[in-house]
Motif scaffolding. Structure first.
Motif, PDB file in Angstrom:
ATOM      1  N   MET A  59       0.843  -1.084  -0.073  1.00  0.00           N
ATOM      2  CA  MET A  59       0.008   0.024   0.167  1.00  0.00           C
ATOM      3  C   MET A  59       0.868   1.361   0.263  1.00  0.00           C
ATOM      4  N   LYS A  60       0.304   2.325  -0.638  1.00  0.00           N
ATOM      5  CA  LYS A  60       0.948   3.605  -0.592  1.00  0.00           C
ATOM      6  C   LYS A  60       0.428   4.145   0.674  1.00  0.00           C
ATOM      7  N   THR A  61       1.443   5.294   1.079  1.00  0.00           N
ATOM      8  CA  THR A  61       0.986   5.880   2.549  1.00  0.00           C
ATOM      9  C   THR A  61      -0.395   6.409   2.577  1.00  0.00           C
ATOM     10  N   LYS A  62      -1.030   6.974   1.598  1.00  0.00           N
ATOM     11  CA  LYS A  62      -2.373   7.142   1.603  1.00  0.00           C
ATOM     12  C   LYS A  62      -3.142   5.913   2.060  1.00  0.00           C
ATOM     13  N   GLU A  63      -3.184   4.957   1.333  1.00  0.00           N
ATOM     14  CA  GLU A  63      -4.042   3.991   1.396  1.00  0.00           C
ATOM     15  C   GLU A  63      -3.852   3.241   2.675  1.00  0.00           C
ATOM     16  N   LEU A 106      -2.962   4.787   5.477  1.00  0.00           N
ATOM     17  CA  LEU A 106      -3.603   5.583   6.515  1.00  0.00           C
ATOM     18  C   LEU A 106      -5.211   5.468   6.466  1.00  0.00           C
ATOM     19  N   LYS A 107      -5.647   4.939   5.350  1.00  0.00           N
ATOM     20  CA  LYS A 107      -7.093   4.797   5.273  1.00  0.00           C
ATOM     21  C   LYS A 107      -7.396   3.531   5.804  1.00  0.00           C
ATOM     22  N   GLN A 108      -6.693   2.307   5.736  1.00  0.00           N
ATOM     23  CA  GLN A 108      -6.836   1.138   6.295  1.00  0.00           C
ATOM     24  C   GLN A 108      -6.688   1.259   7.733  1.00  0.00           C
ATOM     25  N   ARG A 109      -5.604   2.212   8.087  1.00  0.00           N
ATOM     26  CA  ARG A 109      -5.637   2.174   9.702  1.00  0.00           C
ATOM     27  C   ARG A 109      -6.564   2.848  10.209  1.00  0.00           C
ATOM     28  N   SER A 110      -7.478   3.623   9.239  1.00  0.00           N
ATOM     29  CA  SER A 110      -8.572   4.437  10.071  1.00  0.00           C
ATOM     30  C   SER A 110      -9.779   3.443  10.445  1.00  0.00           C
ATOM     31  N   ARG A 111      -9.790   2.449   9.686  1.00  0.00           N
ATOM     32  CA  ARG A 111     -10.777   1.385   9.922  1.00  0.00           C
ATOM     33  C   ARG A 111     -10.226   0.188  10.872  1.00  0.00           C
ATOM     34  N   ILE A 112      -8.959   0.460  11.602  1.00  0.00           N
ATOM     35  CA  ILE A 112      -8.609  -0.443  12.662  1.00  0.00           C
ATOM     36  C   ILE A 112      -8.541   0.368  13.879  1.00  0.00           C
ATOM     37  N   GLY A 113      -9.496   0.036  14.934  1.00  0.00           N
ATOM     38  CA  GLY A 113      -9.250   0.591  16.128  1.00  0.00           C
ATOM     39  C   GLY A 113      -8.318   0.150  17.105  1.00  0.00           C
ATOM     40  N   MET A 114      -7.571   0.841  17.798  1.00  0.00           N
ATOM     41  CA  MET A 114      -6.687   0.321  18.783  1.00  0.00           C
ATOM     42  C   MET A 114      -6.875   0.882  20.279  1.00  0.00           C
ATOM     43  N   ILE A 115      -6.939   0.120  21.182  1.00  0.00           N
ATOM     44  CA  ILE A 115      -6.748   0.558  22.650  1.00  0.00           C
ATOM     45  C   ILE A 115      -5.728  -0.063  23.049  1.00  0.00           C
ATOM     46  N   PHE A 116      -5.283   0.579  24.427  1.00  0.00           N
ATOM     47  CA  PHE A 116      -3.876   0.357  25.111  1.00  0.00           C
ATOM     48  C   PHE A 116      -3.964  -0.049  26.720  1.00  0.00           C
ATOM     49  N   GLN A 117      -3.100  -0.544  27.181  1.00  0.00           N
ATOM     50  CA  GLN A 117      -3.052  -0.752  28.626  1.00  0.00           C
ATOM     51  C   GLN A 117      -2.972   0.646  29.256  1.00  0.00           C
ATOM     52  N   GLU A 118      -2.275   1.695  28.964  1.00  0.00           N
ATOM     53  CA  GLU A 118      -2.218   2.864  29.293  1.00  0.00           C
ATOM     54  C   GLU A 118      -3.181   3.899  28.841  1.00  0.00           C
ATOM     55  N   PHE A 119      -4.131   3.421  28.224  1.00  0.00           N
ATOM     56  CA  PHE A 119      -5.256   4.390  27.617  1.00  0.00           C
ATOM     57  C   PHE A 119      -4.662   5.299  26.543  1.00  0.00           C
ATOM     58  N   ASN A 120      -3.508   5.697  26.700  1.00  0.00           N
ATOM     59  CA  ASN A 120      -2.971   6.705  25.633  1.00  0.00           C
ATOM     60  C   ASN A 120      -3.731   7.869  25.294  1.00  0.00           C
ATOM     61  N   LEU A 121      -4.259   8.467  25.942  1.00  0.00           N
ATOM     62  CA  LEU A 121      -5.129   9.784  25.899  1.00  0.00           C
ATOM     63  C   LEU A 121      -4.208  11.130  25.874  1.00  0.00           C
ATOM     64  N   VAL A 122      -4.602  11.890  25.275  1.00  0.00           N
ATOM     65  CA  VAL A 122      -4.076  13.316  25.425  1.00  0.00           C
ATOM     66  C   VAL A 122      -4.537  13.828  26.591  1.00  0.00           C
ATOM     67  N   ASN A 123      -3.711  13.782  27.715  1.00  0.00           N
ATOM     68  CA  ASN A 123      -4.097  14.208  28.786  1.00  0.00           C
ATOM     69  C   ASN A 123      -4.420  15.777  29.158  1.00  0.00           C
ATOM     70  N   ARG A 124      -4.188  16.647  28.323  1.00  0.00           N
ATOM     71  CA  ARG A 124      -4.507  18.036  28.482  1.00  0.00           C
ATOM     72  C   ARG A 124      -5.702  18.475  27.692  1.00  0.00           C
ATOM     73  N   MET A 125      -6.000  17.391  26.883  1.00  0.00           N
ATOM     74  CA  MET A 125      -7.224  17.754  26.029  1.00  0.00           C
ATOM     75  C   MET A 125      -8.577  17.130  26.505  1.00  0.00           C
ATOM     76  N   SER A 126      -9.756  17.920  26.242  1.00  0.00           N
ATOM     77  CA  SER A 126     -10.901  17.470  26.624  1.00  0.00           C
ATOM     78  C   SER A 126     -11.246  16.120  26.202  1.00  0.00           C
ATOM     79  N   VAL A 127     -12.135  15.421  26.901  1.00  0.00           N
ATOM     80  CA  VAL A 127     -12.596  14.131  26.635  1.00  0.00           C
ATOM     81  C   VAL A 127     -13.116  13.939  25.373  1.00  0.00           C
ATOM     82  N   ILE A 128     -14.075  14.941  24.807  1.00  0.00           N
ATOM     83  CA  ILE A 128     -14.558  14.914  23.793  1.00  0.00           C
ATOM     84  C   ILE A 128     -13.664  15.007  22.574  1.00  0.00           C
TER      85      ILE A 128
END
Lengths: 283, 274
Positions: free
Chosen positions: A97-101, A103-125
């Motif tokens: 795949m080219k980079t663009k493809e 990224l599109k493929q990645r956008s349809r693969i959700g991922m969650i992590f042990q340490e959640f990896n949220l951006v702490n200083r940003m709002s929940v929404i």
């Protein structure tokens, strides 16, 4: 209003998934094709693994730490690129795949992590809407302006992830509890309308009550939308309870592959390379 | 920290071992302090640092101080222009480097760079900008573009770009890998990862450093006049050159007051951010 718009989108997504399955195409969702990953040329993390994962399977990668579970999983969305071999999703090779493809493929693969990896200083929404970044154009990215539709989807996903108090949505992510954070991470993954969910030890940082709640939540979501799950987990009992298929890894190779019921003591010993029948770290 | 010595090779146990290790560590520190002191004393000797000399010279110092009083308030009438000029130079010389340094840091940080050699090149460039003091930059630029505030502002910009750039890329590298991974996994591109994952995380650090450099640049801007690069420094230099010490002390006083106010403001703002 917000809810109706959001949920209708998900029904469409779910509908598509079902019709695809009804078409009778028995093609596997993910194929791991002779996948090898080595570092510095000699440390082999993943050693020539072949797997075929069907749509809607709840796969748990199981084994002692440092055995290549996370490495294998990160190949599925190409966060790590293989040294040899490739990942095939819906018949398409990620390596071609080219980079663009990609990224599109990645956008349809959700991922969650042990340490959640949220951006702490940003709002929940805002954290949840980050799952829509792939669809956000450059100008909107530079000005941090998500669309109205993104906001509606985010609120819908937060509700689906079990966060109903709207007061929480505008709080900074680091003010939440561990269980709430993982729910936000799940909402961020849901907004991607994923076909595949990757989960890296999603419950290791949570208490026992939250562990079950989160695993049940993920299972419910996946069943409803027929999503394929690949999860790393070192809890044997939980793996047996929730997984439809357990893949035991040992030294970068598959040492066990089958449903939870058939994971007997001999198989566990094989995975953990134990001989006296004692298994460490399987509470 | 590297292991200083191997405990397993010592033939002692329990409390005896603990005491022995403690002694070894203490001796180690004592030797270190002795070496440092020896080097400092040698340096003082070599540079003719001599307290007796200072005492012999003290009458002259007192005489010089005496000639500064009472302060001549005459420069106050002409000081406001160059003073505002100095503050403006510092403001521009602090603001302009922010986007430049951020842009360069994006290419230099190991977590965001894509081309390895380009990242190293940017690092070398930032290092060079930072190593050359702004006074030296000002001298070079005055001879290149002429006298005035422009070379002064440019000198501050160049030096600050180097310093801020280095700090920015180090801060970017300190951002939790997991956040970048999470952003990447949503299909976000590099720019989006930077804006939504990195920027919100490092913003307080950046603001703190910018304030620190604003404070620092105000101090630097006051001396740029020494080499003809504009600002209040020029008045101070000419007052000293013309032996108008009573005027010099007035200018110096104004500088100290202004810098103290800026220092306090910057510190108060930074303590709120952190």
């Amino acid at each position: 209003m917000a809810r109706r718009v959001g949920s209708s989108t998900f029904e469409v997504a779910g509908g598509c998934a079902v019709s695809e399955q009804n078409a009778g195409s028995r093609k596997p969702k993910i194929i791991v094709d002779h996948l090898t990953k080595s570092y510095d040329g000699h440390i082999i993390a993943v050693d020539d693994i072949n797997l075929s994962i069907d749509k809607g399977e709840y796969c748990i990668l199981f084994g002692p730490s440092g055995v290549g579970k996370s490495t294998l999983m990160r190949h599925i969305n190409y966060l790590i690129k293989p040294t040899k071999g490739d990942i095939v999703i819906d018949g398409k090779r990620l390596g071609e795949m080219k980079t663009k493809e990609l990224l599109k493929q990645r956008s349809r693969i959700g991922m969650i992590f042990q340490e959640f990896n949220l951006v702490n200083r940003m709002s929940v929404i805002m954290n949840v809407m980050c799952g829509r970044l792939h669809y956000l154009n450059a100008w909107r990215s530079l000005t941090f302006s998500f669309t109205r539709d993104d906001h509606e989807r985010a609120i819908d996903c937060l509700r689906r992830a079990g966060l109903h108090e709207e007061e929480l949505y505008f709080r900074r992510a680091d003010t939440l509890s561990g269980g709430q954070k993982q729910r936000v991470a799940i909402a961020r993954m849901l907004i991607q309308e994923p076909e595949i969910i990757l989960a890296d030890e999603p419950i290791a940082a949570l208490d026992v009550k939250n562990q079950h709640m989160i695993l049940e939540l993920i299972g419910d979501i996946a069943r409803r939308d027929n999503i394929t799950i690949v999860m790393t987990l070192h809890h044997l009992e939980l793996a047996k309870k929730y997984a439809s298929r357990i893949i035991g890894l040992s030294e970068g190779k598959v040492a066990f592959d089958g449903p939870g019921e058939s994971l007997d003591e001999a198989a566990i010993n094989r995975v953990f390379k134990m001989e006296d029948g004692k298994v460490v770290g399987t509470t | 920290m590297a292991k200083i010595f191997d405990i397993s090779k010592i033939d002692l146990e329990g409390i005896e071992l603990a005491i022995y290790v403690r002694r070894r560590v203490r001796t180690g520190y004592a030797i270190l302090v002795a070496i440092v002191l020896a080097i400092v004393f040698y340096a003082a000797y070599y540079t003719n640092f001599n307290l007796a000399e200072l005492e012999r010279g003290s009458p002259h110092i007192w005489k010089l101080l005496g000639r500064m009083f009472p302060p001549d308030l005459e420069p106050l009438s002409e000081i406001s222009g160059p003073l505002v000029e100095t503050l403006q130079m510092a403001l521009v010389g602090t603001t302009l480097p922010i986007p430049i340094a951020m842009f360069l840091a994006f290419y230099a940080a190991t977590s965001t760079r894509r081309i390895h050699w380009l990242g190293n090149l940017v690092r070398v460039a930032l290092n060079t900008l930072r190593t050359i003091p702004e006074l030296l930059w000002a001298m070079i630029l005055v001879s290149a573009v002429g006298l005035g505030t422009f070379p002064g502002t440019l000198a501050l910009t160049l030096h600050s770009t180097g310093s801020m750039g280095k700090f920015f890329y180090e801060t970017i590298e300190a951002v939790d890998e997991g956040i970048l991974e999470a952003m990447k996994s949503t299909g976000a591109n590099r720019l989006q990862i930077f804006f939504f994952g990195i920027l919100p995380t490092i913003l307080p650090n950046i603001m703190s450093v910018v304030l620190l450099y604003w404070d620092y640049n105000n101090r630097s801007a006051t001396v740029l006049g020494l080499v003809g690069a504009g600002g209040i420094g020029f008045i101070l230099t000419s007052a000293i050159a013309e032996f108008e010490y009573q005027q010099a002390i007035t200018v110096l006083g104004v500088i100290v007051i202004i810098l103290t106010v800026i220092d306090r403001t910057s510190a108060a703002a930074r303590s709120r951010i952190i």
